[in-house]
Scaffold this active site. Structure first.
Site, mmCIF file in Angstrom:
data_model
loop_
_atom_site.group_PDB
_atom_site.id
_atom_site.type_symbol
_atom_site.label_atom_id
_atom_site.label_comp_id
_atom_site.label_asym_id
_atom_site.label_seq_id
_atom_site.Cartn_x
_atom_site.Cartn_y
_atom_site.Cartn_z
ATOM 1 N N ASP A 2 -51.395 32.213 108.311
ATOM 2 C CA ASP A 2 -51.619 33.664 108.144
ATOM 3 C C ASP A 2 -50.443 34.457 107.848
ATOM 4 O OD1 ASP A 2 -54.285 32.914 109.126
ATOM 5 O OD2 ASP A 2 -54.229 33.798 110.894
ATOM 6 N N ASP A 51 -49.159 37.356 108.753
ATOM 7 C CA ASP A 51 -48.431 38.006 109.688
ATOM 8 C C ASP A 51 -47.440 37.329 110.477
ATOM 9 O OD1 ASP A 51 -50.550 37.313 110.818
ATOM 10 O OD2 ASP A 51 -51.158 39.320 111.807
ATOM 11 N N GLU A 89 -60.851 27.086 115.533
ATOM 12 C CA GLU A 89 -59.932 26.060 115.445
ATOM 13 C C GLU A 89 -60.492 24.863 115.778
ATOM 14 O OE1 GLU A 89 -59.183 28.927 116.429
ATOM 15 O OE2 GLU A 89 -57.519 29.836 115.341
ATOM 16 N N HIS A 121 -46.719 33.673 116.699
ATOM 17 C CA HIS A 121 -47.704 34.657 116.436
ATOM 18 C C HIS A 121 -47.686 35.921 116.314
ATOM 19 C CE1 HIS A 121 -52.200 35.959 116.763
ATOM 20 N NE2 HIS A 121 -52.455 35.180 115.988
#
Lengths: 345, 345
Positions: free
Chosen positions: B201, B203, B291, B318
Site C-alpha cells: 500500500d 502509505d 488477507e 503500517h
C-alpha cells in the site's frame, strides 16, 4: 564535455591505456547524438525525447545501484573510506531534531532511504532526550550513512502537551541549535568551509532532487514547500527578469513576514552560517516567525537564491504521520505482555 | 544503450589491438553526424534538449568514473569478484493500489526512494480511477523505475465515505486484482516464471532489507508488521525447532484467523500465484479477513516461510499519513486563486 578525459595529467598517467577510454567516450557521444537526432526527426512530438530521457534515467539509476553495491562490499571488508571518498562535492549537513514515539524508527527509515541516494551528505541527528537512545544509536550505526548523533533535551516548560495544537510552541529549537553548535565547534579554524546546511524535520517527505538543488547554495537558497500552512503549496514569488530574484511570498498565512517560509523551504551556505556567530533559532520568536527571525540574521530578501526551476517545482512536502492507534497495546501492557517484548519496532 | 560495451572486462580483453581502429571509425561516424546535426539545428527547441542531455551525459560519465575507482580499490584489496558481480535475481513485482488526494505524490515519492534501492523490482501501480492521471503518469515516467501503470475504479457503493472508519470496507480490492490479472496475462505461456509478488500500500513504510528477505520466496513468506491492529507489532509465532515453522499469530485482534497477517506482512511466489488461477482478493471477505481468505487459496500454515530472522525483526510499518489541513486553501479556491495554480504538488 567531460574534459577530465583530456586533462594532460590524466592522459600522462594513463598513456598506455587511454584508447579504451577514448573509445568509450566516443561511444557515449554517439549514443547521445543518436538520441538528439531521433528526437529531432519526430515531427513536433515529445514522445521520443521522453523515451530517450527515460531510458537514460534508467541507466543512471542502474549505475547508482552498482555504486551502492560496490560501496557496501568495500564497507563489509572494512576498507578505509578515504580510499574512495568523493571529496569534490560540497557536503550537505542535514540537521534533524527527533523524539521518541511509536513511529520514530519508521520515520527515520524513510529519511534514510532518501539520504542514501544523496552523495556527500552528513546527517546530524539530534534527539530531544536526556541521553542518546539505543534505538537511534543502532539505527544510525547500521544505516550506511555518514552521521553525528547528538542529544539535547527541551525543558518541560517548553514541551508541547498532548492536547496542544502543534503550532503552540516552537519545536526542535534547542536541537537545531545543538546541530549548529556542533558545526561551529567542528569546523573552527577551517578557513574555507565548503558546504550547505539544511534543517530537515523527521516527518516531512523529501525528493532526492531537492538535494541536487541546494548543493551549490552561495547564501540562502529557497524553494516551494507542499502541504503546509493550510494550503497545497507555499512558495517564494520570483521575478521573471534577466536576473530572477525573490520578490515576496505566496502563503496562506502572513505573506508579509520578511521570510515567509517553512523550515523545509531553505538551505544555508555553511561558511555564511559559521561567519554569523549569532545565527541560531530562538524560543522567543513569536508564533510562526522562527524561520523568518533566523534568516534575518543571514541575508536580505534580494540575496535569496530561488531554486527548483525558479520555484515552480515542489520537491519537498510537509507531511505528518498519524499517531498510531495503540488501543490493544494498552491492554497488553496492563497484562504485562506488550507486543514488542524482545522486538524493536 | 548496450551496457555490455562498458563492462571493464570486455574492454580489457580486447583493448590491446582493435580499440585504436574502432576509435578512428567512431570519430568518422561522429564527424558525419555533426554535419547532419548542424543542418538540422535551426529549430528553436533544439538548445534545451541539447543542454539537458549533455548534463545527463556528464552525470553518466561521473558515475562511470566512480564505478571504475571503486572497482580498482576492490581489486587492490583482493576482494573476490563474486561479491560484487551482477546475478540474475528473481523479479519482485510490487502491486500498489493508489488514489488521488493532496498527499498522493508525496507518498509515491517516498515509495520511489525505497524501490530505487532494490534491484530487479517491477512496480505495478494501479490507480483507483476511471482513467490514468497525468500526475501519476509523469511521476512514473521520471521515476527511473521499471513499472506498469494501470487504472481500475471502485464502484461508488464500495468506496469508503469520508466519515467511515478505515476498516469499514475493504480497500484496494479491485486494484490489487487488476495487478494480479496483468501478471497472469503478461506471463501466460511462461513455463518457469521466476519472481515474487508483494502487495505494498502507498502509505506504509518499507525498509530496503524487507525486499532482500522476500526475494527467494518459494511459497508464501511472512514477517512482522509494525504499528498495526492497535498494537506496536503483529507477528507470526515461529517454532524454535530444527526446521522452524509458523505455528500461529501474535496479534491484538483475532489471532485465531488462519493467516492473521496484514497485507504488508507477506509475499507470494509468482509461479504459485499464477498456478492458482482462483487466487484473488474478494469484496465478500468479512471484515479483517481479506488477507486470510486470499492466502487460504495458496498455502497451509505449515508451508509458510518465516523471514526477517525468524520473524524477530520489524522491516515494515503500517504508517498512515494525516490528511493535510486545507483550511486556507478552501478560501483561496473560492476566491479563484488556488495556491497550486500552475504548479504540481
Amino acid at each position: 564535455m567531460a574534459m577530465g578525459y583530456f586533462n594532460p595529467y590524466f592522459i600522462k598517467r594513463r598513456a598506455k591505456k587511454w584508447w579504451p577510454y577514448f573509445g568509450l567516450f566516443l561511444l557515449l557521444v554517439i549514443g547521445y547524438q543518436e538520441g538528439v537526432l531521433r528526437s529531432d526527426s519526430s515531427s513536433g512530438s515529445y514522445t521520443t525525447v521522453d523515451e530517450s530521457s527515460r531510458s537514460t534515467m534508467k541507466e543512471i539509476f542502474a549505475l547508482e545501484r552498482e555504486i551502492k553495491l560496490l560501496k557496501s562490499v568495500l564497507k563489509k571488508y572494512s576498507i578505509p573510506e578515504a580510499e574512495y571518498a568523493d571529496t569534490l562535492l560540497p557536503i550537505i549537513y542535514v540537521i534533524t531534531p527527533t523524539y521518541s514515539r511509536p513511529h520514530q524508527k519508521a520515520e527515520l527509515t524513510r529519511l534514510m532511504s532518501v539520504f542514501l541516494h544523496v552523495p556527500s551528505l552528513h546527517w546530524i541527528l539530534v534527539e530531544d532526550a536526556t541521553h542518546k537512545s539505543k534505538l537511534v544509536m543502532n539505527f544510525l550505526e547500521s544505516s550506511g550513512l555518514s552521521y553525528t548523533h547528538l542529544h539535547q533535551s527541551t525543558p518541560p516548560d517548553w514541551k508541547l502537551q498532548d492536547n496542544d495544537p502543534s503550532w503552540r510552541k516552537p519545536r526542535g529549537v534547542l536541537q537545531r541549535n545543538a546541530g549548529i553548535k556542533w558545526l561551529r565547534r567542528k569546523l573552527r579554524g577551517d578557513r574555507d568551509p565548503r558546504g550547505v546546511v539544511y534543517f530537515a524535520d523527521d516527518d516531512n517527505t523529501y525528493s532526492t532532487e531537492l538535494f541536487k538543488e541546494m548543493r551549490d547554495t552561495k547564501t540562502v537558497s529557497v524553494w516551494p514547500v507542499g502541504l503546509v500552512g493550510g494550503v497545497m503549496v507555499e512558495r517564494p514569488l520570483v521575478s521573471r527578469t534577466a536576473t530572477p530574484h525573490v520578490m515576496g511570498w505566496m502563503t496562506g498565512w502572513r505573506p508579509d513576514r520578511t521570510f515567509a517560509t517553512d523550515m523545509a523551504g531553505f538551505a544555508v551556505n555553511l561558511a555564511l552560517l559559521l561567519r554569523r556567530s549569532d545565527a541560531e533559532f530562538s524560543f522567543t520568536s513569536s508564533i510562526g516567525r522562527m524561520e523568518s527571525d533566523f534568516l534575518e540574521k543571514l541575508v536580505t530578501l534580494s540575496q535569496l537564491e530561488p531554486k527548483a526551476d525558479l520555484c515552480t517545482k515542489v520537491l519537498v512536502w510537509h507531511t505528518r504521520t498519524e499517531r498510531p492507534n495503540m488501543k490493544d497495546e494498552e491492554r497488553l501492557r496492563k497484562a504485562g505482555t506488550p507486543s514488542d517484548q524482545g522486538i524493536e519496532v
